[in-house]
Enzyme design. Sequence first.
Site, PDB file in Angstrom:
ATOM      1  N   GLU A  26       0.840  -1.203   0.000  1.00  0.00           N
ATOM      2  CA  GLU A  26       0.000   0.000   0.000  1.00  0.00           C
ATOM      3  C   GLU A  26       0.870   1.246   0.000  1.00  0.00           C
ATOM      4  OE1 GLU A  26      -2.971   0.150   3.073  1.00  0.00           O
ATOM      5  OE2 GLU A  26      -3.641  -1.894   2.653  1.00  0.00           O
TER       6      GLU A  26
ATOM      7  N   GLU B  22      -8.345   1.586  -4.936  1.00  0.00           N
ATOM      8  CA  GLU B  22      -9.477   1.376  -4.026  1.00  0.00           C
ATOM      9  C   GLU B  22     -10.177   2.711  -3.753  1.00  0.00           C
ATOM     10  OE1 GLU B  22      -8.682  -0.857  -0.431  1.00  0.00           O
ATOM     11  OE2 GLU B  22     -10.692  -0.408   0.375  1.00  0.00           O
TER      12      GLU B  22
HETATM   13  O1  KIV Z   1      -7.043  -6.783   1.982  1.00  0.00           O
HETATM   14  C1  KIV Z   1      -7.839  -6.740   1.038  1.00  0.00           C
HETATM   15  O2  KIV Z   1      -8.820  -7.480   0.944  1.00  0.00           O
HETATM   16  C2  KIV Z   1      -7.617  -5.734   0.005  1.00  0.00           C
HETATM   17  C3  KIV Z   1      -8.754  -5.431  -0.921  1.00  0.00           C
HETATM   18  C4  KIV Z   1      -9.685  -4.490  -0.260  1.00  0.00           C
HETATM   19  C5  KIV Z   1      -8.291  -4.905  -2.215  1.00  0.00           C
HETATM   20  O3  KIV Z   1      -6.573  -5.139  -0.065  1.00  0.00           O
END
Ligand code: KIV
Length: 270
Positions: A121, A187
Amino acid sequence: MEQSANDSSLITLSALRAMKERSEKIACLTAYDASFAAVLSDAGVEVLLVGDSLGMVLQGHATTLPVTLEAMAYHTGCVSRARRRALIMSDMPFMSDATPLRALDSAAALMREGAQVVKIEGGRVMLEMVRTLAERGIPVCAHLGLLPQSVHKRGYRVQGRDPAVASTMMEDARLLEGAGADLLLLESVPAALAQRITAAASVPVIGIGAGAACDGQVLVLHDLLGVSPRQPRFATDFLTGNSGGIAAAVASYVRAVKDGSFPAAAHSFE
Ligand code: KIV
């Protein structure tokens, strides 16, 4: 099921790139265990995301922050042992990618359990980590937009409505791809911005709450099955009213992603 890396039925990064080139949508779902991994893969899901959302949907935490690398490795192993055809992508949990060296060690722990892509991220702050992983031959997906691991700083809010934030995100996507990211994930991003990022990117872009123009879609499995306590606006329960059960519900999701009927405008943000 043991498979050879040369099996042409297996989904690889080059298969995903070819899908982008021929405008075939990519269906992705989260999976955390062997039984669901098999059902999802058999229903046509191309990418299984072992998401750190498991901290919320399996472990009952309020955020993804308490998820450990050990937990991610454990669930990655559970999913990969049931692998049929889908590509397996695993999340690098909170701060397991804080430095290039930690990122290498963490990615190695996930890949030893069967991850084929690791997801991190963050925008330009992650460039050095992405570059280091890519140089060592580790496929990376860069997650932009709403960043659940930054919830205490940024909240669970749509990201990119502000023109300055939108142009930073466009530029971050370009920089991350340049640093070696093989996939991007957006997202909770306005659909028009996601469309611009997808059009500019050479690598496939997977969206969640980012409109229909992305090259693929992902949902948290529990949202698709309608068992999450609070359904996000961008998700749909594909199980309720589906007489075929879970496998049929997942197959309907895959069909809806492929024919472009999911996500609809009601699941997207302006
Ligand atoms: O952890 C997860 O499920 C994710 C999704 C929301 C893309 O990163």
